[in-house]
Design a protein around this motif. Sequence first.
Motif, PDB file in Angstrom:
ATOM      1  N   PHE A  57      79.058 -28.818   3.396  1.00 57.37           N
ATOM      2  CA  PHE A  57      78.218 -29.462   2.388  1.00 57.37           C
ATOM      3  C   PHE A  57      77.912 -28.483   1.270  1.00 57.37           C
ATOM      4  O   PHE A  57      77.645 -27.298   1.513  1.00 57.37           O
ATOM      5  N   LYS A  58      77.936 -28.984   0.052  1.00 57.97           N
ATOM      6  CA  LYS A  58      77.612 -28.161  -1.110  1.00 57.97           C
ATOM      7  C   LYS A  58      76.129 -27.825  -1.034  1.00 57.97           C
ATOM      8  O   LYS A  58      75.286 -28.705  -0.851  1.00 57.97           O
ATOM      9  N   ALA A  59      75.826 -26.539  -1.162  1.00 62.17           N
ATOM     10  CA  ALA A  59      74.438 -26.090  -1.039  1.00 62.17           C
ATOM     11  C   ALA A  59      74.199 -24.924  -1.992  1.00 62.17           C
ATOM     12  O   ALA A  59      75.147 -24.291  -2.479  1.00 62.17           O
ATOM     13  N   LEU A  60      72.930 -24.634  -2.221  1.00 64.40           N
ATOM     14  CA  LEU A  60      72.552 -23.512  -3.063  1.00 64.40           C
ATOM     15  C   LEU A  60      71.938 -22.441  -2.169  1.00 64.40           C
ATOM     16  O   LEU A  60      70.899 -22.658  -1.545  1.00 64.40           O
ATOM     17  N   ASP A  61      72.606 -21.305  -2.081  1.00 62.99           N
ATOM     18  CA  ASP A  61      72.111 -20.179  -1.295  1.00 62.99           C
ATOM     19  C   ASP A  61      71.387 -19.224  -2.237  1.00 62.99           C
ATOM     20  O   ASP A  61      71.916 -18.906  -3.313  1.00 62.99           O
ATOM     21  N   PRO A  62      70.184 -18.765  -1.858  1.00 60.56           N
ATOM     22  CA  PRO A  62      69.435 -17.893  -2.767  1.00 60.56           C
ATOM     23  C   PRO A  62      70.154 -16.577  -3.078  1.00 60.56           C
ATOM     24  O   PRO A  62      69.997 -16.022  -4.157  1.00 60.56           O
ATOM     25  N   GLU A  63      70.969 -16.107  -2.144  1.00 61.82           N
ATOM     26  CA  GLU A  63      71.661 -14.838  -2.356  1.00 61.82           C
ATOM     27  C   GLU A  63      73.015 -14.994  -3.035  1.00 61.82           C
ATOM     28  O   GLU A  63      73.394 -14.221  -3.904  1.00 61.82           O
ATOM     29  N   PHE A  64      73.785 -16.058  -2.649  1.00 57.75           N
ATOM     30  CA  PHE A  64      75.157 -16.192  -3.125  1.00 57.75           C
ATOM     31  C   PHE A  64      75.369 -17.290  -4.160  1.00 57.75           C
ATOM     32  O   PHE A  64      76.444 -17.425  -4.709  1.00 57.75           O
ATOM     33  N   GLY A  65      74.387 -18.110  -4.393  1.00 55.90           N
ATOM     34  CA  GLY A  65      74.541 -19.209  -5.347  1.00 55.90           C
ATOM     35  C   GLY A  65      75.135 -20.439  -4.673  1.00 55.90           C
ATOM     36  O   GLY A  65      74.811 -20.749  -3.531  1.00 55.90           O
ATOM     37  N   THR A  66      76.050 -21.120  -5.361  1.00 58.62           N
ATOM     38  CA  THR A  66      76.651 -22.344  -4.839  1.00 58.62           C
ATOM     39  C   THR A  66      77.655 -22.006  -3.742  1.00 58.62           C
ATOM     40  O   THR A  66      78.545 -21.176  -3.945  1.00 58.62           O
ATOM     41  N   VAL A  67      77.494 -22.637  -2.577  1.00 59.34           N
ATOM     42  CA  VAL A  67      78.367 -22.388  -1.429  1.00 59.34           C
ATOM     43  C   VAL A  67      78.696 -23.705  -0.737  1.00 59.34           C
ATOM     44  O   VAL A  67      78.063 -24.724  -0.975  1.00 59.34           O
ATOM     45  N   LYS A  68      79.708 -23.649   0.146  1.00 64.54           N
ATOM     46  CA  LYS A  68      79.986 -24.741   1.081  1.00 64.54           C
ATOM     47  C   LYS A  68      79.375 -24.322   2.411  1.00 64.54           C
ATOM     48  O   LYS A  68      79.839 -23.374   3.041  1.00 64.54           O
ATOM     49  N   GLU A  69      78.338 -25.041   2.823  1.00 63.86           N
ATOM     50  CA  GLU A  69      77.643 -24.708   4.061  1.00 63.86           C
ATOM     51  C   GLU A  69      78.162 -25.594   5.191  1.00 63.86           C
ATOM     52  O   GLU A  69      78.134 -26.821   5.082  1.00 63.86           O
ATOM     53  N   GLU A  70      78.632 -24.974   6.276  1.00 64.31           N
ATOM     54  CA  GLU A  70      79.123 -25.747   7.416  1.00 64.31           C
ATOM     55  C   GLU A  70      77.942 -26.112   8.309  1.00 64.31           C
ATOM     56  O   GLU A  70      77.095 -25.277   8.614  1.00 64.31           O
ATOM     57  N   VAL A  71      77.875 -27.391   8.702  1.00 57.73           N
ATOM     58  CA  VAL A  71      76.818 -27.866   9.587  1.00 57.73           C
ATOM     59  C   VAL A  71      77.466 -28.279  10.897  1.00 57.73           C
ATOM     60  O   VAL A  71      78.443 -29.024  10.898  1.00 57.73           O
ATOM     61  N   PHE A  72      76.915 -27.784  12.027  1.00 56.58           N
ATOM     62  CA  PHE A  72      77.496 -28.021  13.345  1.00 56.58           C
ATOM     63  C   PHE A  72      76.704 -29.015  14.177  1.00 56.58           C
ATOM     64  O   PHE A  72      77.273 -29.818  14.904  1.00 56.58           O
ATOM     65  N   GLN A  73      75.385 -28.918  14.145  1.00 55.99           N
ATOM     66  CA  GLN A  73      74.533 -29.679  15.055  1.00 55.99           C
ATOM     67  C   GLN A  73      74.223 -31.064  14.499  1.00 55.99           C
ATOM     68  O   GLN A  73      73.814 -31.207  13.340  1.00 55.99           O
ATOM     69  N   ASP A  74      74.401 -32.084  15.359  1.00 57.63           N
ATOM     70  CA  ASP A  74      74.198 -33.464  14.934  1.00 57.63           C
ATOM     71  C   ASP A  74      72.788 -33.729  14.417  1.00 57.63           C
ATOM     72  O   ASP A  74      72.597 -34.550  13.519  1.00 57.63           O
ATOM     73  N   GLY A  75      71.792 -33.038  14.948  1.00 59.24           N
ATOM     74  CA  GLY A  75      70.412 -33.268  14.527  1.00 59.24           C
ATOM     75  C   GLY A  75      70.001 -32.495  13.289  1.00 59.24           C
ATOM     76  O   GLY A  75      68.893 -32.678  12.772  1.00 59.24           O
ATOM     77  N   ALA A  76      70.882 -31.643  12.781  1.00 59.85           N
ATOM     78  CA  ALA A  76      70.552 -30.818  11.609  1.00 59.85           C
ATOM     79  C   ALA A  76      70.549 -31.657  10.338  1.00 59.85           C
ATOM     80  O   ALA A  76      71.412 -32.518  10.137  1.00 59.85           O
ATOM     81  N   VAL A  77      69.572 -31.402   9.480  1.00 61.38           N
ATOM     82  CA  VAL A  77      69.510 -32.070   8.182  1.00 61.38           C
ATOM     83  C   VAL A  77      70.565 -31.446   7.282  1.00 61.38           C
ATOM     84  O   VAL A  77      70.667 -30.219   7.193  1.00 61.38           O
ATOM     85  N   VAL A  78      71.364 -32.305   6.628  1.00 61.37           N
ATOM     86  CA  VAL A  78      72.418 -31.785   5.751  1.00 61.37           C
ATOM     87  C   VAL A  78      71.830 -31.456   4.382  1.00 61.37           C
ATOM     88  O   VAL A  78      70.935 -32.144   3.903  1.00 61.37           O
ATOM     89  N   PRO A  79      72.338 -30.382   3.756  1.00 59.29           N
ATOM     90  CA  PRO A  79      71.801 -29.988   2.451  1.00 59.29           C
ATOM     91  C   PRO A  79      72.197 -30.962   1.344  1.00 59.29           C
ATOM     92  O   PRO A  79      73.263 -31.569   1.391  1.00 59.29           O
ATOM     93  N   GLY A  80      71.315 -31.096   0.379  1.00 55.26           N
ATOM     94  CA  GLY A  80      71.582 -31.933  -0.781  1.00 55.26           C
ATOM     95  C   GLY A  80      71.915 -31.082  -1.988  1.00 55.26           C
ATOM     96  O   GLY A  80      71.708 -29.866  -1.996  1.00 55.26           O
ATOM     97  N   TRP A  81      72.433 -31.761  -3.008  1.00 60.04           N
ATOM     98  CA  TRP A  81      72.803 -31.076  -4.242  1.00 60.04           C
ATOM     99  C   TRP A  81      72.514 -32.007  -5.407  1.00 60.04           C
ATOM    100  O   TRP A  81      73.123 -33.062  -5.515  1.00 60.04           O
ATOM    101  N   GLU A  82      71.550 -31.637  -6.252  1.00 56.83           N
ATOM    102  CA  GLU A  82      71.200 -32.415  -7.437  1.00 56.83           C
ATOM    103  C   GLU A  82      70.955 -33.889  -7.111  1.00 56.83           C
ATOM    104  O   GLU A  82      71.480 -34.789  -7.771  1.00 56.83           O
ATOM    105  N   GLY A  83      70.193 -34.156  -6.053  1.00 56.86           N
ATOM    106  CA  GLY A  83      69.795 -35.520  -5.722  1.00 56.86           C
ATOM    107  C   GLY A  83      70.796 -36.312  -4.902  1.00 56.86           C
ATOM    108  O   GLY A  83      70.600 -37.492  -4.656  1.00 56.86           O
ATOM    109  N   LYS A  84      71.885 -35.684  -4.485  1.00 60.03           N
ATOM    110  CA  LYS A  84      72.903 -36.370  -3.683  1.00 60.03           C
ATOM    111  C   LYS A  84      73.468 -35.387  -2.669  1.00 60.03           C
ATOM    112  O   LYS A  84      73.110 -34.219  -2.660  1.00 60.03           O
ATOM    113  N   ILE A  85      74.372 -35.871  -1.835  1.00 59.86           N
ATOM    114  CA  ILE A  85      75.051 -35.006  -0.883  1.00 59.86           C
ATOM    115  C   ILE A  85      76.522 -34.943  -1.268  1.00 59.86           C
ATOM    116  O   ILE A  85      77.142 -35.974  -1.520  1.00 59.86           O
ATOM    117  N   VAL A  86      77.058 -33.738  -1.334  1.00 68.62           N
ATOM    118  CA  VAL A  86      78.477 -33.531  -1.611  1.00 68.62           C
ATOM    119  C   VAL A  86      79.051 -32.855  -0.374  1.00 68.62           C
ATOM    120  O   VAL A  86      78.549 -31.814   0.058  1.00 68.62           O
TER     121      VAL A  86
END
Length: 138
Positions: free
Chosen positions: A98-127
């Motif tokens: 998922f496209k996410a904003l990391d405070p250290e690296f900026g825009t990244v693709k964050e991998e999510v593994f756990q079904d219960g984890a909230v997925v990151p959003g980007w500018e009001g949507k999920i990419v």
Amino acid sequence: MDRLHSFDTQRRQERGEEFKSPGRRANSTDRDSWPPSSKMAHSHSSPGLDTAVSTKVLYFTDRSLTPFLINIPKRLGEVTLRDFKAAVDRQGNFRYHFKALDPEFGTVKEEVFQDGAVVPGWEGKIVAWVEEDHGERR
């Protein structure tokens, strides 16, 4: 060809007919005949959903150059990986980024593994990117 189209459009307007292209959005009577599972998740199935209580999701796959667009009937920040998987509904093993904003690296693709984890959003949507998992170790 353009003249024919203009003439046909003008003739319809004079008769008071509404022009409907073959690619028009479905209305509620169209959705009544659709299976219940398709009434909610896909964007063309739910043009009337209030954007305050649904989240647009744009996702890419290995098999298509064109991204897919769906709506999940939850607010951004409440959508879990389980919700995303249910809406995408693909058979097989996949990895979800998922496209996410990391405070250290900026825009990244964050991998999510756990079904219960909230997925990151980007500018009001999920990419997202849905990639087939070929059994490689993480």
